[in-house]
Design a protein around this motif. Structure first.
Motif, PDB file in Angstrom:
ATOM      1  N   VAL A 162       0.719  -0.849  -0.088  1.00  0.00           N
ATOM      2  CA  VAL A 162      -0.021  -0.018   0.515  1.00  0.00           C
ATOM      3  C   VAL A 162       0.736   0.902   0.209  1.00  0.00           C
ATOM      4  N   LEU A 163       0.876   1.694  -1.406  1.00  0.00           N
ATOM      5  CA  LEU A 163       1.343   3.101  -1.247  1.00  0.00           C
ATOM      6  C   LEU A 163       0.730   4.252  -0.468  1.00  0.00           C
ATOM      7  N   THR A 164       1.061   5.147   0.848  1.00  0.00           N
ATOM      8  CA  THR A 164      -0.475   6.233   1.412  1.00  0.00           C
ATOM      9  C   THR A 164      -0.184   7.477   0.008  1.00  0.00           C
ATOM     10  N   ARG A 165      -0.885   8.165  -0.071  1.00  0.00           N
ATOM     11  CA  ARG A 165      -1.159   9.664  -0.749  1.00  0.00           C
ATOM     12  C   ARG A 165      -0.002  10.407  -0.080  1.00  0.00           C
ATOM     13  N   ASP A 166       0.254  10.056   1.037  1.00  0.00           N
ATOM     14  CA  ASP A 166       1.498  10.920   1.168  1.00  0.00           C
ATOM     15  C   ASP A 166       2.767  10.902   0.918  1.00  0.00           C
ATOM     16  N   GLN A 167       2.885   9.310   0.915  1.00  0.00           N
ATOM     17  CA  GLN A 167       3.997   8.841   0.344  1.00  0.00           C
ATOM     18  C   GLN A 167       4.438   8.849  -1.220  1.00  0.00           C
ATOM     19  N   ILE A 168       3.638   8.539  -1.987  1.00  0.00           N
ATOM     20  CA  ILE A 168       2.925   8.883  -3.224  1.00  0.00           C
ATOM     21  C   ILE A 168       3.484  10.540  -3.644  1.00  0.00           C
TER      22      ILE A 168
END
Length: 251
Positions: free
Chosen positions: A193-199
């Motif tokens: 899972v890639l969080t929106r923060d990470q992206i």
């Protein structure tokens, strides 16, 4: 009009480091005073800037100048700014930033869906604009350097990072530079899972504010493009309240 620093500060003598590479920018802006201000400010920190003042000349300018970055005002007189954005994106893979006075959510969603990488609403600080440009170029460059195998293949999708090519079930698909980097990031983290923060941090160089829909719109557009080429085994799934995950063996 763009917002300027306080009178005690110079609009061009700002504390922004020059970019590592002298990127070339095509500035499509009908307001000649705003365009001149942007050109002067951006050239002070090492960018090469070419100007276009009308939409009718934009496509030829992209072909002739071969810019690495495009800044576009979709409120140009006499043309449909969204159609122009779409036409430019079909021929241009680099960062495309919208800088305009049009501030409705629907305008932002439409522009992002047509391939814009960022959307800034006038008035906007010149320093913020510079920071957004540098963040896009820096993060995309770093990601490409970190993920540079000849080929990444997951399910129906094959990416070729060195040539920026994408194939779905053997068929080539045209992606913007940002869309390619987004898909590369998802494929490189298959099953995670890639969080929106990470992206946002990796691709846009800034924190997610909890409201902005830039990435959501780009994910939706990317899904549509891949589906039209017959992608079935691989899915970009939404993890509600968290972010996105690429499933390479979806049924």
């Amino acid at each position: 009009m763009l917002s300027l620093p306080e009178q005690s500060e110079s609009p061009v003598n700002v504390n922004v480091e020059a970019p590592n590479n002298a990127y070339s920018i095509l500035l499509i802006e009908s307001d000649r005073m705003v365009s001149a201000l942007l050109k002067s400010s951006l050239e002070r920190v090492g960018y090469t800037v070419n100007q276009v003042f009308c939409g009718e000349s934009a496509h030829n300018a992209v072909m002739n100048f071969k810019p690495e970055i495009i800044i576009l005002d979709i409120s140009l007189p006499g043309v449909d700014g969204f159609s122009l954005c779409q036409t430019i994106r079909e021929a241009f893979k680099g960062p495309l930033l919208i800088v305009t006075s049009r501030n409705s959510e629907s305008d932002q969603i439409t522009a992002l869906g047509l391939g814009a990488d960022d959307y800034l609403i006038k008035p906007v600080s010149i320093n913020i604009l510079k920071a957004r440009i540098e963040a896009l170029t820096r993060r995309v460059s770093q990601l490409t350097e970190e993920q540079s195998p000849e080929k990444i293949e997951v399910g129906d999708i094959a990416l070729f990072p060195q040539s920026q090519q994408c194939k779905v079930k053997g068929q080539s698909i045209r992606l913007s530079g940002f869309e390619f980097q987004l898909l590369l990031l998802l494929l490189s983290n298959e099953g995670k899972v890639l969080t929106r923060d990470q992206i946002y941090n990796l691709l846009l160089g800034r924190e997610y504010n909890g409201l902005e829909r830039t990435i959501d719109v780009r994910i939706s557009t990317l899904r549509d493009k891949l589906a039209k080429k017959g992608m079935k085994k691989t899915k970009i799934e939404t993890v509600w309240g968290k972010g996105y995950i690429l499933n390479g063996s979806a049924t």
